[in-house]
Design a protein around this motif. Structure first.
Motif, short mmCIF file in Angstrom:
data_model
loop_
_atom_site.label_atom_id
_atom_site.label_comp_id
_atom_site.label_asym_id
_atom_site.label_seq_id
_atom_site.Cartn_x
_atom_site.Cartn_y
_atom_site.Cartn_z
N TYR B 12 -29.91 39.52 33.45
CA TYR B 12 -29.30 38.55 34.36
C TYR B 12 -27.85 38.24 33.99
O TYR B 12 -27.01 37.96 34.85
N ILE B 181 -35.68 28.65 34.88
CA ILE B 181 -36.41 29.74 34.23
C ILE B 181 -35.56 30.96 33.99
O ILE B 181 -35.87 31.79 33.14
N PRO B 188 -40.78 39.83 32.37
CA PRO B 188 -41.90 38.99 32.78
C PRO B 188 -42.80 38.63 31.59
O PRO B 188 -43.17 39.50 30.81
N THR B 192 -42.94 32.83 32.08
CA THR B 192 -42.08 32.94 33.25
C THR B 192 -42.84 33.39 34.49
O THR B 192 -42.25 33.72 35.51
N HIS B 193 -44.16 33.41 34.38
CA HIS B 193 -45.04 33.83 35.47
C HIS B 193 -45.06 32.72 36.53
O HIS B 193 -45.34 31.57 36.21
N PHE B 194 -44.76 33.08 37.76
CA PHE B 194 -44.59 32.05 38.77
C PHE B 194 -45.75 31.06 38.83
O PHE B 194 -45.56 29.83 38.84
N THR B 239 -34.83 28.20 39.38
CA THR B 239 -34.30 29.44 38.83
C THR B 239 -33.08 29.18 37.96
O THR B 239 -33.01 29.63 36.82
N LYS C 285 -33.98 36.74 49.17
CA LYS C 285 -33.07 36.48 48.06
C LYS C 285 -32.05 37.60 47.88
O LYS C 285 -31.01 37.39 47.25
N TYR C 345 -27.79 36.09 42.74
CA TYR C 345 -29.11 36.58 42.33
C TYR C 345 -29.20 36.58 40.82
O TYR C 345 -28.28 37.07 40.19
N PRO C 346 -30.24 36.14 40.13
CA PRO C 346 -31.42 35.56 40.78
C PRO C 346 -31.09 34.11 41.17
O PRO C 346 -30.04 33.62 40.83
N ALA D 190 -42.76 42.02 37.50
CA ALA D 190 -41.49 41.67 38.15
C ALA D 190 -41.76 40.92 39.46
O ALA D 190 -41.04 40.00 39.82
N THR D 192 -44.02 38.85 40.13
CA THR D 192 -44.53 37.49 39.95
C THR D 192 -43.65 36.70 38.98
O THR D 192 -44.01 35.61 38.57
N HIS D 193 -42.50 37.27 38.64
CA HIS D 193 -41.57 36.64 37.71
C HIS D 193 -40.87 35.49 38.45
O HIS D 193 -40.30 35.69 39.52
N PHE D 194 -40.93 34.31 37.85
CA PHE D 194 -40.45 33.12 38.57
C PHE D 194 -39.06 33.31 39.16
O PHE D 194 -38.81 33.02 40.33
N SER D 195 -38.12 33.79 38.33
CA SER D 195 -36.73 33.85 38.78
C SER D 195 -36.53 34.78 39.97
O SER D 195 -35.57 34.64 40.72
N GLU D 196 -37.42 35.73 40.15
CA GLU D 196 -37.29 36.68 41.26
C GLU D 196 -38.05 36.20 42.50
O GLU D 196 -37.76 36.59 43.62
#
Lengths: 346, 346, 346, 346
Positions: B12, B181, B188, B192-194, B239, C285, C345-346, D190, D192-196
């Protein structure tokens, strides 16, 4: 089966009471009372209640309340319960006020922080503060309960043992509160507007929150010395959940392990307080939609402070759940009746 | 137009550098270097970059770097930059390391907190800490910059003036950090799992975060006395965005107004620091996707503490934006070049 | 440098115009006009604008507008622009209306769907529909632009090529719209209240959205045959972003690959439309805070339908960004001027 | 009290079964079986279960299962239940498989869509599809239940009455699915990764989702004619909740009111299906953490289509709740036993 009336029927506190009482063996909701929307059905406002509560809401008729129900929950905005309760003072009703009207023993303090006229002194004297774990004996004898605020519930459960055991100084306590948006109620405002609140942390009422005198009054009571705290609250982009992270200055040597033992012992007869082991802190989701208060503790040797976090669901342990817990205590029922449910996760 | 290489191209930090540098008048991205995914195009991983960066990423060739570019940004995980930088020590490259490798002056401290071997002492000695507002003069002379961590950026900008002006005690400082996050990067994990992170506040690394020694080292430097802080960090379901709420024990009488004047004066030549007026605190969204650090201050007379909050975008002022700000300073360009954009709101 | 006035200064459309225009080389914001809050500074309402827009907002003075500015953006609620624009009809001002006032060619249709009196017919005749990619030539000649709605922008860009190439039937088209909450504007309501909207998908105005006649009018224009669509819209718990997923009945054999070629060719000179390759669909996004419209296509052989999704940022390509794109076209500037930025992004 | 084993103990399906069964009068969880984490306590992985499930999880011992429990829930990934179930075929155990292993009657179809070897034909023949409302009689006689997928539950309940009553054509049906992220399970990826995933709508598996043949098989069964559907699924930034918005081509004249009557009559004995009145559509939050399926209907005269939306909680009616509903049916208990709870709102 005791009959219940809920006053203030369209707010989040009321519908959470309805949700929880649906599982209770000894209470059922007889009347939902709404000043502004009597005549409407709750399901028309809250479709999730379809098939559960289809009858229209009632208008308040104070003189009939005693014959119709046994227990009254006030899920009303500040300033309402204090006017109604004196009219019920000769009844056998058990009354539980979820608003802030009866929480401060000093009318002056109430008027300073709430900006409204306070309840009569005798009502304030009669009301018992319903923080179930800290005042259980008084609650069992009470007929009028002042149900605690959401932040004070977390802060007091988190700090009381350390203060009572004189681990931390009464000076220099900081409380960092973080709450989901449902704590702000159901009225749409700029502060609760999704586009402004989502993806955002918003500090608000820094040093000016009306829960400050409530926290201080009962902390002082437990510590047997006057306590003033620095208190900063933050809106978090989530609906439910509240956590206070608390910082205190150590006044004697200790370890995380010793403190954990003190806390476990302090709460050993309290089924809704769960103490995490060393190195683990609770997240708010661990108590989602449940009546638990989960607590984590860390002794920070380097800075000579302790860090404590106490997580609750603001609408359950911070409001409707604790109100039911108090009703259980008042009636001699199992403290966990209707409340012993697993948190919703994920 | 100076040519830029970004090492660590798929994280990122790297893509935020790419986003921001697209608006810069004097730098352009010549090479994006990825160890694990060289040969792939960035747009295949990040479709938002379609039509912007279509070339494949390169593998690192250290010996060619000097002839190909002028400035190197390390957007690499801990432990990478410290191995590459010594090989560039005779080059004319300007190097900016966004990782933590060069932030602690003591190799022992680094090894304790990061659990990895530290950079060579001479590299640590050479690197200048790139907190642009506090070390601008040193940065202008530097060839190697250690770009600050996200929490330290907020904490140091928030606390330095109060400590330098001896308003608060070096003891008893508490810092409550709240971060989106994205600060946890792109890999992942359960944290950080939604489904676990959404609708949740998660305290983590309480008293154990690797940013603690960084905060303390530079606070001590500014206060000219050793400082240890209690530091608790929380994952917030958003985010981007980071805010530290800080509590300090007052050592002399003051008011919010006096403190605001001190802060405004302290930062009067710093275009990216914005001080809110009395009674107003910044929300993280006020600085979304921008390089600003917005600060709110409250003197809490009752508890004899100050409460300060400093909000940043963790990926901009807390990472890529400040790195560009430092490059601007190093090259004698306008400090705001490429960064003077309005935050994205709402 | 052309001078710009924005009318309707406190809404999300206006502040997005301000954000984007800050990067524009040939336009700058001269006046921000607000009926309800003139005299206040925008930064007092929107702290993220601190140091950018500190002057008080103005009240509208129609007769001075022409001498003060060159271009007027109407970021006003429905029913405002239609009353002001006729008073500017003899001026040299370029006017771009972001509201729905001028989008429907039939006053009757407008009155049916908007529940308000329509604009005068001659104003409707004069206005050019500002869907930049589909009506560029007309836009270049226009002095009054009717900027498209957010859903129509996505739906029309997604469906026009398939209809023009007679791949799908004019009958049986379904459009499933999903939008972030900012599309509902800045006024707090139950529908935009965080606690009700978060962790929720809310269908609304099913078959009754005022964007339906707009979509149908311009689809019919492009397909040269009358088209009626089934259109269902859903509030999604996010601030920004909009995607329409569209279903059409195939009228001839085709493949995803053939369709991709048709779309790529259709949009080859349109820098803001990006077509994904086979098997890949855009997420909202991918275009966050940018003017792109990203499109994915799948020919569903089994059901004999096509599935198309077109993602935009509702506040940029769906409002302020497209308005600027239209201003660029009207003035003969580079179409991407001020808009060629990488999505956040993100 | 019947004894229950849950196989696949660490997934979301399993912990939702545990949560719901805690309220059941006639079943209790005797064993939680995990292949990968046997020996660990569930509370160590899921702190919200502290004080509820403290015993270590077991490893699967197939030959002991029959003597230890009465009912087995398979909350396992695709490909596990099909290998274990044949070994239990001579037992008296009631088995409910929440995975997709037994949902498709054709092994070839399974292998095409799941990319794994199919279950033996005789097991497929034995298994009854557990969509409680549509196959109640068969379920009451069954010993092996194939519990439906989350999308098929919503799609089938929404479309079956219209198809059975020949209101819509078997051709040209489109289903637009929107699901919370918990549907993707507990393994971090990826996607389910929060930031995405946060602040994003992500279309995925367009026209390729393994729930397509399941929907088509049972729609065809109910409509008594082969049906192929266009099906597009979208990840929504929320944890729980699922809604399918469905579009069908009308084959005869009808009105919303007539259709509502048909649906109400069709589901009149089904306590978990709630039909909204004309003009109102359900939101996913209306059924949060509950076993309800709420349905909204609109006849779109203009486009000659119907629009139907059916909202469920993907983890309850879409998985664990329906599994318990099926166990209730199999055992002749009240269908709502343990499930008649009010949705969590807000």
């Amino acid at each position: 089966m005791k009959k219940v009336a809920i006053i203030g029927g369209t707010g989040y506190g009321a519908i959470e009471l309805i949700r929880l009482l649906q599982l209770h063996e000894k209470m059922h909701v007889k009347k939902v009372i709404s000043h502004s929307q009597h005549g409407d059905s709750l399901a028309s406002i809250y479709p999730h209640l379809t098939d559960f509560i289809e009858e229209p809401m009632d208008e308040l008729q104070i003189d009939k309340l005693e014959e119709e129900v046994d227990i009254v929950f006030f899920a009303t905005p500040a300033g309402v319960a204090k006017d109604i309760l004196p009219q019920l003072s000769n009844s056998k009703l058990q009354c539980i006020d979820l608003s802030g009207d009866l929480r401060l023993s000093s009318p002056t303090e109430y008027e300073t922080w709430y900006g409204k006229e306070a309840a009569p002194q005798e009502l304030l004297d009669q009301a018992v503060y319903g923080l179930s774990e800290l005042y259980a004996e008084e609650i069992k004898q009470a007929s009028v309960i002042s149900n605690p605020g959401c932040f004070p519930t977390s802060a007091l459960l988190g700090l009381a043992p350390a203060l009572e055991h004189q681990i931390i100084s009464p000076q220099g306590i900081s409380i960092d509160g973080k709450t989901g948006i449902s704590g702000a109620g159901r009225t749409p405002t700029a502060k609760t507007h999704f586009s402004e609140t989502n993806e955002n942390v918003t500090p608000y009422k820094i040093g000016q929150h009306q829960h400050i005198p409530e926290i201080e009054q009962y902390l002082s009571d437990k510590a047997k010395t006057p306590i003033d705290v620095a208190f900063a609250t933050h809106l978090i982009p989530m609906t439910r959940g509240l956590i206070c992270t608390m910082y205190g200055q150590l006044v004697r040597e200790t370890t995380t392990e010793e403190l954990l033992e003190i806390y476990q012992s302090y709460y050993e007869n309290n089924p809704f307080v769960r103490i995490r082991e060393a190195g683990v802190f609770p997240a708010t989701k661990d108590v989602y939609a449940s009546n638990f208060c989960d607590i984590g503790i860390h002794v920070d040797q380097r800075s000579n402070q302790i860090i404590i976090a106490a997580a609750i669901d603001n609408l359950v342990k911070g409001a409707a759940g604790q109100a039911i817990q108090n009703a259980n205590l008042m009636n001699g029922w199992e403290e966990t009746m209707g409340l012993h449910t697993i948190p919703v996760y994920p």
